[in-house]
Write a protein that holds these residues in place. Sequence first.
Motif, PDB file in Angstrom:
ATOM      1  N   VAL A 230       0.934  -1.214  -0.087  1.00 30.03           N
ATOM      2  CA  VAL A 230       0.165  -0.116  -0.168  1.00 30.03           C
ATOM      3  C   VAL A 230       0.771   1.263  -0.104  1.00 30.03           C
ATOM      4  N   ILE A 231       0.656   1.999  -0.795  1.00 28.53           N
ATOM      5  CA  ILE A 231       1.483   3.266  -0.964  1.00 28.53           C
ATOM      6  C   ILE A 231       0.474   4.584  -0.650  1.00 28.53           C
ATOM      7  N   PHE A 232       0.805   5.336   0.491  1.00 30.05           N
ATOM      8  CA  PHE A 232       0.206   6.279   0.773  1.00 30.05           C
ATOM      9  C   PHE A 232       0.810   7.671   0.119  1.00 30.05           C
ATOM     10  N   ALA A 233      -0.183   8.545  -0.689  1.00 34.29           N
ATOM     11  CA  ALA A 233       0.311   9.826  -1.278  1.00 34.29           C
ATOM     12  C   ALA A 233      -0.774  10.611  -1.241  1.00 34.29           C
ATOM     13  N   SER A 234      -1.263  10.886   0.199  1.00 34.76           N
ATOM     14  CA  SER A 234      -2.570  11.562   0.521  1.00 34.76           C
ATOM     15  C   SER A 234      -2.420  12.945   0.888  1.00 34.76           C
ATOM     16  N   GLY A 235      -1.219  13.622   0.266  1.00 31.52           N
ATOM     17  CA  GLY A 235      -1.096  14.827   0.695  1.00 31.52           C
ATOM     18  C   GLY A 235      -0.929  15.238   2.386  1.00 31.52           C
ATOM     19  N   GLY A 236      -0.848  16.716   2.733  1.00 33.22           N
ATOM     20  CA  GLY A 236      -0.661  16.921   4.112  1.00 33.22           C
ATOM     21  C   GLY A 236      -1.907  17.019   5.012  1.00 33.22           C
ATOM     22  N   TYR A 237      -1.737  17.767   5.962  1.00 31.43           N
ATOM     23  CA  TYR A 237      -2.828  18.061   7.042  1.00 31.43           C
ATOM     24  C   TYR A 237      -3.410  19.424   7.110  1.00 31.43           C
ATOM     25  N   ALA A 238      -3.209  20.147   6.027  1.00 34.66           N
ATOM     26  CA  ALA A 238      -3.250  21.615   6.049  1.00 34.66           C
ATOM     27  C   ALA A 238      -4.531  22.048   6.355  1.00 34.66           C
ATOM     28  N   PRO A 249       4.103  26.141  14.127  1.00 35.72           N
ATOM     29  CA  PRO A 249       4.235  27.257  14.839  1.00 35.72           C
ATOM     30  C   PRO A 249       3.490  28.545  14.550  1.00 35.72           C
ATOM     31  N   GLY A 250       3.312  29.488  15.429  1.00 32.64           N
ATOM     32  CA  GLY A 250       2.526  30.755  15.169  1.00 32.64           C
ATOM     33  C   GLY A 250       0.990  30.614  14.990  1.00 32.64           C
ATOM     34  N   ARG A 251       0.579  31.099  13.890  1.00 32.94           N
ATOM     35  CA  ARG A 251      -0.987  31.266  13.646  1.00 32.94           C
ATOM     36  C   ARG A 251      -0.821  31.169  12.101  1.00 32.94           C
ATOM     37  N   VAL A 252      -1.677  30.090  11.578  1.00 34.13           N
ATOM     38  CA  VAL A 252      -1.858  29.965  10.132  1.00 34.13           C
ATOM     39  C   VAL A 252      -3.359  30.391   9.701  1.00 34.13           C
ATOM     40  N   PHE A 253      -3.223  31.325   8.551  1.00 32.17           N
ATOM     41  CA  PHE A 253      -4.485  31.626   7.949  1.00 32.17           C
ATOM     42  C   PHE A 253      -4.798  31.020   6.614  1.00 32.17           C
ATOM     43  N   GLY A 254      -4.945  29.746   6.779  1.00 28.10           N
ATOM     44  CA  GLY A 254      -5.427  29.035   5.649  1.00 28.10           C
ATOM     45  C   GLY A 254      -4.493  28.349   4.750  1.00 28.10           C
ATOM     46  N   SER A 255      -4.982  27.723   3.611  1.00 26.38           N
ATOM     47  CA  SER A 255      -3.946  26.732   2.717  1.00 26.38           C
ATOM     48  C   SER A 255      -4.639  26.947   1.474  1.00 26.38           C
ATOM     49  N   CYS A 256      -3.806  26.886   0.373  1.00 30.03           N
ATOM     50  CA  CYS A 256      -4.321  26.683  -0.871  1.00 30.03           C
ATOM     51  C   CYS A 256      -4.329  25.299  -1.411  1.00 30.03           C
ATOM     52  N   SER A 257      -3.992  24.269  -0.437  1.00 31.43           N
ATOM     53  CA  SER A 257      -4.039  22.818  -0.817  1.00 31.43           C
ATOM     54  C   SER A 257      -5.516  22.393  -1.096  1.00 31.43           C
ATOM     55  N   THR A 258      -5.657  21.336  -1.250  1.00 36.06           N
ATOM     56  CA  THR A 258      -7.031  20.737  -1.517  1.00 36.06           C
ATOM     57  C   THR A 258      -7.752  20.357  -0.274  1.00 36.06           C
ATOM     58  N   LEU A 259      -9.109  20.661  -0.211  1.00 32.03           N
ATOM     59  CA  LEU A 259      -9.891  20.218   1.035  1.00 32.03           C
ATOM     60  C   LEU A 259      -9.383  18.985   1.559  1.00 32.03           C
ATOM     61  N   GLY A 260      -9.083  17.956   0.684  1.00 36.03           N
ATOM     62  CA  GLY A 260      -8.645  16.731   0.818  1.00 36.03           C
ATOM     63  C   GLY A 260      -7.380  16.405   1.792  1.00 36.03           C
ATOM     64  N   ALA A 261      -6.560  17.695   1.814  1.00 31.42           N
ATOM     65  CA  ALA A 261      -5.626  17.519   2.894  1.00 31.42           C
ATOM     66  C   ALA A 261      -5.917  17.551   4.476  1.00 31.42           C
TER      67      ALA A 261
END
Length: 547
Positions: A230-238, A249-261
């Motif tokens: 099994v190969i995972f290639a499922s993107g991050g957790y943004a 760290p700090g504070r993060v105001f969103g991500s342009c990654s897929t909502l599947g991340a």
Amino acid sequence: MAEDIFDYSADVLVVGTGAAGFSAAITAATEGASVIMFERNDGIGGTTGASGGTAWIPNNASLRAQGAEDPRDDALRYMCRMAYPQYYCADHPTLGLPERAYELIETFYDNGYKAIDYLREAGALDLTADRVAPDPDRPIVLPSGSIVKSFPDYGAALAEEKVAHGRHVSPTPGTASMIEQLAAGAEKHGIEVRTEHQAVALLRNEAGEVVGLELHNRTLTRLAHAHKAVIFASGGYAHNAELVRKNLPGRVFGSCSTLGAQGDFVRIGIEADAQFANMHNAWWKQVPVEASLDSPSPPGIWVPWGDAMIQVNRYGQRVVNEKLPYHDRGQIHSVYDPSRREYPNLVLFMIYDDAVASSESMEGMRRPVPMPDDDADYVIRGDNWQDLATRIDEHLEALGEVVGGVRLDASFSENLAATIERFDGFAETGKDLDFGRGESVFDRAWNGPNRAGSPNPTMAPFATEGPYYCIIVGAATLDTNGGPVINSRAQVLGTDGEPIPGLYGAGNCIASPAGNGYWGPGATIGLALTYGHLAGRSAVAEPAKTI
Ligand SMILES: Cc1cc2nc3c(=O)[nH]c(=O)nc-3n(C[C@H](O)[C@H](O)[C@H](O)COP(=O)(O)OP(=O)(O)OC[C@H]3O[C@@H](n4cnc5c(N)ncnc54)[C@H](O)[C@@H]3O)c2cc1C
């Protein structure tokens, strides 16, 4: 487990349909394996599908075809220096890096160009290098309408950088987008793709080997059998707010990654007793904070636009070379000030004058500075400096908890006046004595229009009269890049340091071999394609497992 409990069965199962997943799947299929890909979204492509589709690949064939060389030792020094500046040591056998970190970077150099050559030969991906020698008379027009002079590496100013141009490859003109090419390649190789199938757990046999997946398909639970791996290639957790809060760290105001991340491989990796690394890192950028109220994917500030433009903190002080690449600049927000016991740059104020605001030019990365006839709610306008400061503070008050209650310090206006005066002096002489703005080839390549006679096109003195403008900016991500640790075969390692049998990973879901570095345009996809390819190759070589 009996074979008849499974809904799906193949030699290799791949989770995720971005660059890493397709590279893995196409490689495994080309090597003779049967392959099924699973995607939790209702369409394929992930963040790769939204991307520019460029890949950073050292020593690639089209760079060599242009007569340039990219020797191994030079490229390794550059990558190690960028990835782990805290360990880098020029005379050390592994350049000061922990052995495994060094090995992953070596593996990338040795296999990146082979991976894209392989995908080309498999009829799945046709990429060509950017010009090795940029041509000032032929700027590059991007699909967004932005116009840049060239695509240098992001650490082009470092002493370790020997090949500033040409490691960046993108779909050959006249071919389809990267994701369209990969999807067509997968179809050609008979790969089955199942959307709306979210992998939720690993299936393991009595020996602890990974032999399949449990999946959620709308309201149904499905089981899939992997004969080999099994190969995972499922993107991050943004887009997993809890993981972002716990790790970045700090504070993060969103991500342009897929909502599947959503970081599914974090939970699954923990359950599998995988080793984790790089969880505090991401591919960083800046966004207008107020645009993040309307969208989880606010527009990115790739390079802040304009010459009479600076970014200051709540004390009215510049804190960074504003023309740095997005990844490096994005990290200025999480710098902690131990004396004040705060993050003084949690949000910054991107301030520019009316000459910048009313320019019609699309040279450089203009967005999200609106065109003169367009309005944007996140742009604050003040008739003069005092008016601008008052309005900025009103916006901060309204943002409240969103920005952690940050307000302008009482010293803001006085300091800002001094900052502007000092910056204007730098613009007159062309030398930014504080941050070296405009000295790197990168700063100038992605910069906007040149004013006639300017000694440094990245800077111009501010207009002596208003109006003036401000965008409140904060950190955001393209995606995260921490997760389970892999080895040079892309096998996921357990906490005992041994590979978890039958489990592989590539792309943003694993601890990035790039550490904290973003080597140049396409670094994320370059790694995803390369380690996806290695995962596909290694998976096929696995013995078949009993269930
Ligand atoms: C506007 C924009 C431009 C960019 N341009 C570039 C560029 O030109 N070059 C570059 O290098 N980088 C670029 N990036 C970043 C780059 O797109 C990503 O870093 C890269 O595409 C990630 O590839 P991946 O294969 O790891 O993940 P993805 O492409 O995100 O694919 C992962 C897939 O896995 C799916 N998934 C997640 N969990 C599960 C699960 N449990 N079961 C099934 N499926 C699951 C996701 O839905 C997703 O479709 C850009 C990003 C953006 C937003």
